[in-house]
Enzyme design. Structure first.
Site, PDB file in Angstrom:
ATOM      1  N   SER A  40      42.966  39.011  55.362  1.00 33.12           N
ATOM      2  CA  SER A  40      42.093  38.704  56.493  1.00 33.12           C
ATOM      3  C   SER A  40      41.002  37.681  56.185  1.00 33.12           C
ATOM      4  O   SER A  40      40.954  36.610  56.794  1.00 33.12           O
ATOM      5  CB  SER A  40      41.464  40.007  57.002  1.00 33.12           C
ATOM      6  OG  SER A  40      40.473  39.740  57.945  1.00 33.12           O
ATOM      7  N   GLN A 115      38.268  43.644  56.283  1.00 33.25           N
ATOM      8  CA  GLN A 115      37.465  42.856  55.342  1.00 33.25           C
ATOM      9  C   GLN A 115      36.363  42.114  56.110  1.00 33.25           C
ATOM     10  O   GLN A 115      36.388  42.058  57.341  1.00 33.25           O
ATOM     11  CB  GLN A 115      38.364  41.837  54.619  1.00 33.25           C
ATOM     12  CG  GLN A 115      39.305  42.458  53.604  1.00 33.25           C
ATOM     13  CD  GLN A 115      40.105  41.413  52.835  1.00 33.25           C
ATOM     14  OE1 GLN A 115      40.574  40.445  53.410  1.00 33.25           O
ATOM     15  NE2 GLN A 115      40.279  41.633  51.543  1.00 33.25           N
ATOM     16  N   ASP A 178      36.558  44.661  45.600  1.00 31.69           N
ATOM     17  CA  ASP A 178      37.260  45.787  44.971  1.00 31.69           C
ATOM     18  C   ASP A 178      36.508  46.592  43.905  1.00 31.69           C
ATOM     19  O   ASP A 178      36.154  47.722  44.126  1.00 31.69           O
ATOM     20  CB  ASP A 178      38.573  45.307  44.362  1.00 31.69           C
ATOM     21  CG  ASP A 178      39.419  44.511  45.334  1.00 31.69           C
ATOM     22  OD1 ASP A 178      38.874  43.960  46.301  1.00 31.69           O
ATOM     23  OD2 ASP A 178      40.630  44.437  45.137  1.00 31.69           O
ATOM     24  N   ARG A 212      41.087  42.619  35.668  1.00 36.14           N
ATOM     25  CA  ARG A 212      41.493  43.345  36.880  1.00 36.14           C
ATOM     26  C   ARG A 212      40.898  44.759  36.882  1.00 36.14           C
ATOM     27  O   ARG A 212      40.474  45.270  35.851  1.00 36.14           O
ATOM     28  CB  ARG A 212      43.030  43.483  36.911  1.00 36.14           C
ATOM     29  CG  ARG A 212      43.806  42.209  37.105  1.00 36.14           C
ATOM     30  CD  ARG A 212      43.830  41.731  38.529  1.00 36.14           C
ATOM     31  NE  ARG A 212      44.316  42.720  39.470  1.00 36.14           N
ATOM     32  CZ  ARG A 212      44.232  42.575  40.810  1.00 36.14           C
ATOM     33  NH1 ARG A 212      43.703  41.484  41.318  1.00 36.14           N
ATOM     34  NH2 ARG A 212      44.680  43.506  41.612  1.00 36.14           N
ATOM     35  N   TYR A 371      36.679  40.445  37.247  1.00 36.47           N
ATOM     36  CA  TYR A 371      36.777  40.510  38.706  1.00 36.47           C
ATOM     37  C   TYR A 371      35.427  40.499  39.406  1.00 36.47           C
ATOM     38  O   TYR A 371      34.678  39.545  39.255  1.00 36.47           O
ATOM     39  CB  TYR A 371      37.574  41.777  39.011  1.00 36.47           C
ATOM     40  CG  TYR A 371      38.589  41.669  40.125  1.00 36.47           C
ATOM     41  CD1 TYR A 371      39.340  40.535  40.325  1.00 36.47           C
ATOM     42  CD2 TYR A 371      38.810  42.750  40.984  1.00 36.47           C
ATOM     43  CE1 TYR A 371      40.269  40.466  41.343  1.00 36.47           C
ATOM     44  CE2 TYR A 371      39.750  42.702  41.995  1.00 36.47           C
ATOM     45  CZ  TYR A 371      40.473  41.549  42.176  1.00 36.47           C
ATOM     46  OH  TYR A 371      41.394  41.496  43.180  1.00 36.47           O
ATOM     47  N   TRP A 372      35.044  41.547  40.100  1.00 37.29           N
ATOM     48  CA  TRP A 372      33.779  41.541  40.852  1.00 37.29           C
ATOM     49  C   TRP A 372      32.619  42.091  40.018  1.00 37.29           C
ATOM     50  O   TRP A 372      31.555  42.373  40.543  1.00 37.29           O
ATOM     51  CB  TRP A 372      33.921  42.353  42.143  1.00 37.29           C
ATOM     52  CG  TRP A 372      34.844  41.703  43.133  1.00 37.29           C
ATOM     53  CD1 TRP A 372      36.175  41.974  43.323  1.00 37.29           C
ATOM     54  CD2 TRP A 372      34.523  40.646  44.067  1.00 37.29           C
ATOM     55  NE1 TRP A 372      36.701  41.168  44.307  1.00 37.29           N
ATOM     56  CE2 TRP A 372      35.710  40.350  44.789  1.00 37.29           C
ATOM     57  CE3 TRP A 372      33.361  39.938  44.363  1.00 37.29           C
ATOM     58  CZ2 TRP A 372      35.766  39.386  45.776  1.00 37.29           C
ATOM     59  CZ3 TRP A 372      33.410  38.975  45.358  1.00 37.29           C
ATOM     60  CH2 TRP A 372      34.601  38.693  46.056  1.00 37.29           C
ATOM     61  N   GLU A 416      40.663  31.873  41.165  1.00 37.43           N
ATOM     62  CA  GLU A 416      40.153  32.931  42.031  1.00 37.43           C
ATOM     63  C   GLU A 416      38.674  33.199  41.707  1.00 37.43           C
ATOM     64  O   GLU A 416      37.855  33.356  42.597  1.00 37.43           O
ATOM     65  CB  GLU A 416      41.002  34.179  41.786  1.00 37.43           C
ATOM     66  CG  GLU A 416      40.802  35.295  42.775  1.00 37.43           C
ATOM     67  CD  GLU A 416      41.669  36.503  42.442  1.00 37.43           C
ATOM     68  OE1 GLU A 416      42.394  36.481  41.414  1.00 37.43           O
ATOM     69  OE2 GLU A 416      41.627  37.482  43.209  1.00 37.43           O
ATOM     70  N   GLN A 431      44.417  29.741  43.962  1.00 38.88           N
ATOM     71  CA  GLN A 431      43.919  30.611  45.030  1.00 38.88           C
ATOM     72  C   GLN A 431      43.593  29.749  46.251  1.00 38.88           C
ATOM     73  O   GLN A 431      42.771  28.828  46.184  1.00 38.88           O
ATOM     74  CB  GLN A 431      42.680  31.346  44.514  1.00 38.88           C
ATOM     75  CG  GLN A 431      42.173  32.434  45.408  1.00 38.88           C
ATOM     76  CD  GLN A 431      42.984  33.725  45.320  1.00 38.88           C
ATOM     77  OE1 GLN A 431      43.863  33.883  44.467  1.00 38.88           O
ATOM     78  NE2 GLN A 431      42.711  34.642  46.229  1.00 38.88           N
TER      79      GLN A 431
HETATM   80  C1  9WN Z   1      43.232  43.843  47.427  1.00 38.04           C
HETATM   81  C2  9WN Z   1      43.224  38.360  48.270  1.00 38.04           C
HETATM   82  C3  9WN Z   1      42.317  39.533  47.959  1.00 38.04           C
HETATM   83  C4  9WN Z   1      40.858  39.287  48.389  1.00 38.04           C
HETATM   84  C5  9WN Z   1      39.922  40.373  47.876  1.00 38.04           C
HETATM   85  C6  9WN Z   1      40.101  40.484  46.371  1.00 38.04           C
HETATM   86  C7  9WN Z   1      41.564  40.805  46.035  1.00 38.04           C
HETATM   87  C8  9WN Z   1      43.240  42.585  46.545  1.00 38.04           C
HETATM   88  C9  9WN Z   1      43.793  42.947  45.169  1.00 38.04           C
HETATM   89  O1  9WN Z   1      42.398  39.782  46.559  1.00 38.04           O
HETATM   90  O2  9WN Z   1      41.876  42.084  46.532  1.00 38.04           O
HETATM   91  O3  9WN Z   1      42.887  43.514  48.727  1.00 38.04           O
HETATM   92  O4  9WN Z   1      45.006  43.219  45.103  1.00 38.04           O
HETATM   93  O5  9WN Z   1      43.033  42.961  44.216  1.00 38.04           O
HETATM   94  O6  9WN Z   1      39.233  41.442  45.845  1.00 38.04           O
HETATM   95  O7  9WN Z   1      38.596  40.075  48.209  1.00 38.04           O
HETATM   96  O8  9WN Z   1      40.783  39.233  49.788  1.00 38.04           O
HETATM   97  O9  9WN Z   1      42.700  37.187  47.723  1.00 38.04           O
END
Ligand code: 9WN
Length: 448
Positions: A40, A115, A178, A212, A371-372, A416, A431
Site C-alpha cells: 500500500s 499502512q 515492522d 531482518r 531494518y527499522w 531499501e 527497492q
Molecule cells: C511486511 C514492502 C514492505 C514495506 C514495509 C517494510 C517491509 C514487509 C516485510 O516491506 O515490510 O509488510 O516482509 O518485511 O517494513 O514498510 O511496506 O516494501
C-alpha cells in the site's frame, strides 16, 4: 555540463529504470524478489515516482490499489498479485481475509491490515506534475478516485480512532515499521505466541539475517494475524480484546498530512462541502492529538499503548510526528527542530550523512544494520523533507535532499535502507520506493 549534473542525470535514468523493471503493467512490485506484490504505502510512493515519467501510469497505480479497498474503507497493506513462482510469506491463505464480509470480492486477495496513508500526498503530487495537455483526463480520474480516498481517511479517523483522540490505533507491526523498538514491549507481553508451523521465505532472498526481524518477532507477527483472523478483521471486535493496540504518532502524522493534501485538492476534485468539513476536522483533531503526546521535557512525541495505558518513550524517527504533521504550535516546532539537530539524531557525530535514522544511535535498542532499528530509510526522510519544505524551512529541507541523493549515489544502489554510520546499502537492492523518491528529489532542483 558539470560532473554533478551528469551524475544526477545518470541517477535519474537509473531510478526510472528500477521503476520500469519492477513495473507489472498496472502495479509496481515493491521490489523484484523480496516483495513481489503490491504494497500500500509503497504504491503511493511509487506513484510519486511514476508522476515524473507518466501521470496516467501514476494514477493507474493508485486506482489499482483502491480497487482492493475494503467495504470499511480500509486500504489493505498488501494486494497479492504475483504468481506462485514468486513466493512471499505469509500469503493470502494465511490471512484468509475472505472470512470478513468487508474484504473485496474475488479474485482480489489481500491482507487484513493497513499502512500509513501516503496516497493523498501522491495524488497531490500527480496533479502538480500533470502537464497542461493531460489535465482534463487526469482531473476526471482524480474526481473518481477522490471520494475513495476520503473513505479511506474516514476509516482511519473513525474505526481506528473510536475514542476520537486524533490518533490512529495500529493493530500490527506490519502496519508500517515492522521491527521498530516501538513495538518491543507490547510484543513481549503477548503470551503463548504459537502461530502454528510456518516457513519464512524472506531469509532465502536476503541471506544476512541480521538485517531482518528475528524468528521471535515472526512468531509474534504471525500469532497476531491468527488473532485478527479470529476477530474476522472486525474493528469493533478487535478493540474489545485484541492484545496489540497502539496509538501510533507517526501513522497519525501521515494522516494529518494526507488530510491537508486532500483539502488542497478539493477544488480540482470538486469535493463537496461535507467532505471538506470532515477533512478539516480530522486534520485539526490529528494535530491536537499529536500535541497532547508531546513531552516538553524531552521535546519528543510518544506513542501510546492502549492496552496498558502507558506511553512508549523512545528516541525514534516517530518522535518527530509533530514535524511530519506540520504542527501549528511554534513552541513545539522550535523544540523539535533543536532536538532533530542534536547529537541523539541528525547531529550524531558518527553519522555518514545528517539524515534522520529510524532509531537514534543513543537508544539502547539501536542496531545500525537491522531494518527499522537504526538504518536510514529514504522514504521517511522524504516525508520529513516534504514537511519541512512546506513549513518554509528550506535550509533543512535542502540539506535532507542533498544528503539523501548523495547517500544513494555513493551507494550506487536504490537500497531499501542504509547503514547510518557507513552509508552501506542494505536490504533489497532495487527497492521501487527508493527509486521513486529519488526521482522526486532530483526534480526538486534540477539545476543543482
Ligand atoms: C511486511 C514492502 C514492505 C514495506 C514495509 C517494510 C517491509 C514487509 C516485510 O516491506 O515490510 O509488510 O516482509 O518485511 O517494513 O514498510 O511496506 O516494501
Amino acid at each position: 555540463m558539470s560532473v554533478t549534473t551528469r551524475t544526477r542525470l545518470a541517477l535519474r535514468d537509473r531510478a526510472a529504470a528500477v521503476l520500469r523493471a519492477n513495473d507489472a503493467g498496472t502495479w509496481t512490485k515493491a521490489s523484484p524478489h523480496l516483495y513481489p506484490h503490491q504494497w500500500s504505502w509503497d504504491s503511493a510512493f511509487n506513484a510519486i515516482g511514476w508522476a515524473h515519467l507518466d501521470a496516467g501510469r501514476a494514477l493507474t497505480e493508485l486506482e489499482g490499489l483502491f480497487a482492493a479497498q475494503w467495504a470499511t474503507g480500509m486500504v489493505p497493506h498488501i494486494v497479492f498479485r504475483a504468481g506462485p513462482d514468486e513466493p512471499y510469506f505469509p500469503g493470502p491463505d494465511w490471512w484468509d481475509c475472505e472470512i470478513s464480509p468487508a474484504a473485496p470480492a474475488g479474485p482480489l486477495r489481500t491482507t487484513g491490515i493497513c499502512q500509513p496513508p501516503v496516497h493523498a500526498l501522491a495524488l497531490q503530487r500527480i496533479w502538480q506534475l500533470t502537464p497542461p495537455s493531460r489535465r482534463p483526463e487526469i482531473r476526471a480520474r482524480i474526481r473518481v478516485l477522490y471520494p475513495r480516498l476520503v473513505g479511506w481517511h474516514r476509516y482511519l479517523a473513525t474505526q481506528r480512532d473510536p475514542e476520537q483522540s486524533g490518533l490512529v490505533t495500529v493493530y500490527h507491526p506490519w502496519e508500517g515499521t515492522d521491527n521498530s523498538p516501538r513495538w518491543d514491549q507490547a510484543l513481549a507481553r503477548i503470551k503463548a505466541p504459537d502461530p502454528g508451523p510456518y516457513t519464512r521465505v524472506d531469509n532465502r532472498q536476503l541471506t544476512d539475517l541480521s538485517q531482518r526481524p528475528t524468528d521471535w518477532d515472526y512468531d509474534r507477527y504471525l500469532y497476531l494475524v491468527r488473532l485478527l483472523r479470529e476477530c474476522r478483521y472486525d474493528d469493533a471486535e478487535i478493540h474489545r480484546g485484541y492484545p496489540f493496540q497502539i496509538k501510533d504518532v507517526f501513522f497519525s502524522a501521515v494522516l494529518v498530512a494526507a488530510n491537508a493534501a486532500l483539502l488542497d485538492l478539493a477544488e480540482v476534485a470538486g469535493a463537496d462541502d461535507g467532505h471538506r468539513r470532515d477533512l478539516a476536522r480530522w486534520r485539526d483533531r490529528g494535530r491536537a492529538g499529536l500535541a497532547r503526546r508531546f513531552d516538553a521535557a524531552s521535546s519528543l512525541c510518544s506513542d501510546y499503548d492502549v492496552r496498558t495505558r502507558e506511553p512508549i518513550r523512545l528516541r525514534t524517527f516517530a518522535a518527530f510526528a509533530p514535524l511530519f504533521a506540520r504542527t501549528a504550535d511554534p513552541g513545539q516546532r522550535a523544540a523539535q527542530l533543536r532536538r532533530l539537530d542534536d547529537e541523539d539524531f541528525c547531529g550524531h557525530p558518527r553519522l555518514r550523512w545528517h539524515l534522520l535514522p529510524s532509531t537514534s544511535p543513543a537508544e539502547p535498542a539501536f542496531e545500525p544494520r537491522n531494518y527499522w532499528r537504526g538504518p536510514v530509510w529514504p522514504v521517511i526522510d522524504w516525508l520529513l523533507w516534504r514537511a519541512l519544505g512546506q513549513s518554509g524551512d528550506s535550509g533543512r529541507a535542502a540539506r535532507i535532499r542533498r544528503d539523501s541523493l548523495d547517500q544513494i549515489a555513493a551507494a550506487g544502489e536504490f537500497a531499501e535502507y542504509f547503514e547510518p554510520f557507513t552509508g552501506q546499502p542494505l536490504g533489497s537492492p532495487q527497492q521501487s520506493w527508493t527509486a521513486a523518491v529519488t526521482l522526486d528529489w532530483l526534480a526538486a532542483d534540477p539545476a543543482d
